[in-house]
Design a protein around this motif. Sequence first.
Motif: not given
Length: 389
Positions: A49-63, A238-246
């Motif tokens: 689902a995610f090959a590398y961090g620059t392609m996103g993470t579950p946190t980023i995808k949620n947003l 963006p960073g994962a923490e910022d996505c969580f806050l968003a």
Amino acid sequence: MKKQVQLATRLTQLGRNVKDQYGFVNGPIYRGSTVVFASVEDLEHSRAAFAYGTMGTPTIKNLEDAWTELAGAAGTVMSPSGLGAISLALMSTLKAGDHLLMPDTVYRPTRKFCDLTLKKFGVTTEYYDPLVGEGIIELMRPETSTLFLESPGSQTFEIQDVPLMTRLARERGIKTIIDNTWATPVFFQAHRHGCDLSVEAGTKYLSGHSDLLMGLVSANAESWPALRATYDSMAMLPGAEDCFLALRGLRTLHIRLQEAQNRALKIARWLAEQPEVKTLLHPAFESCPGHAFWQRDFSGSSGLFSLVLDPAWDKAAVTRMLDGLSLFGMGYSWGGFESLIIPFDCTDYRTATRWTHAGQTLRLQIGLEDPDDLIADLRQGLDRLHAPA
């Protein structure tokens, strides 16, 4: 999730899946760069689902998923700032030799990006009167690839006829991008009104607490592949923490916008009656250029607006007014819980239009303080205009 539920309900559900979160209400923060594959075949074919961090993470995808549904789009990408999102959108539609149409009232950093960076790569930017309407046809060239809109305009709040302009652009094969930060998809559905790409500075109302920087770009199905390819080639996420806050801010976005609207309208109505104020520049008021388009296309107004003071008051008087305010801070950005006010003068950098108001101009961001307290603070400030120098 059922689509027939109301917006406030949808905002509590988007971008989370309790079953995948072991029953916890909110998704976890995924931080990381490396993704480990189970086999050589999976590695070679990027079967994950995610090959590398620059392609996103579950946190980023949620947003991303949440914003895509809220905006009525085919997909969303993100950036560490609103200006970064604007740059991503423009880079996805432009190439060397292209002609870009940009409203003269655009956010000033966007203008700088066009005049410095895009110019260096062979893109010609032409600024136009945001109220030009059908006259935009006269400015379109064979090499025009992109029409940018910002409605209402930065600082002076001109509202554009977005459906008309997007229709005229589409008939000529021209992509349209709108900066929709003021209204957000809650008060204006950009894709429904014909825009190919819509930019949001999540720094503002999505965050709501003045503690993160973020930009989002949503695209319709036609423009989504080019936007995603541009995003993947730049890895500007963006960073994962910022996505969580968003995501956390998303849950209360509708409520905060409604409150910002109510408080701003109360204060704007009061300001409109004060003798020191000559003109109110608020999209919900008839004195604002393009007000009829706001009435037709928008479902609400946010907490940001401007005013023009009577020409009797010079810069020194306005300085006395602002320096003594106790509840209004002086600072850039907006959309947070705190009220802000700044003076501005757009006469030096606009090129396609001429600012004709003679009085000093102020932009106000109305936060979540009690509006009566804010009115008292402003009344004392207006009284200082009359004080001797």
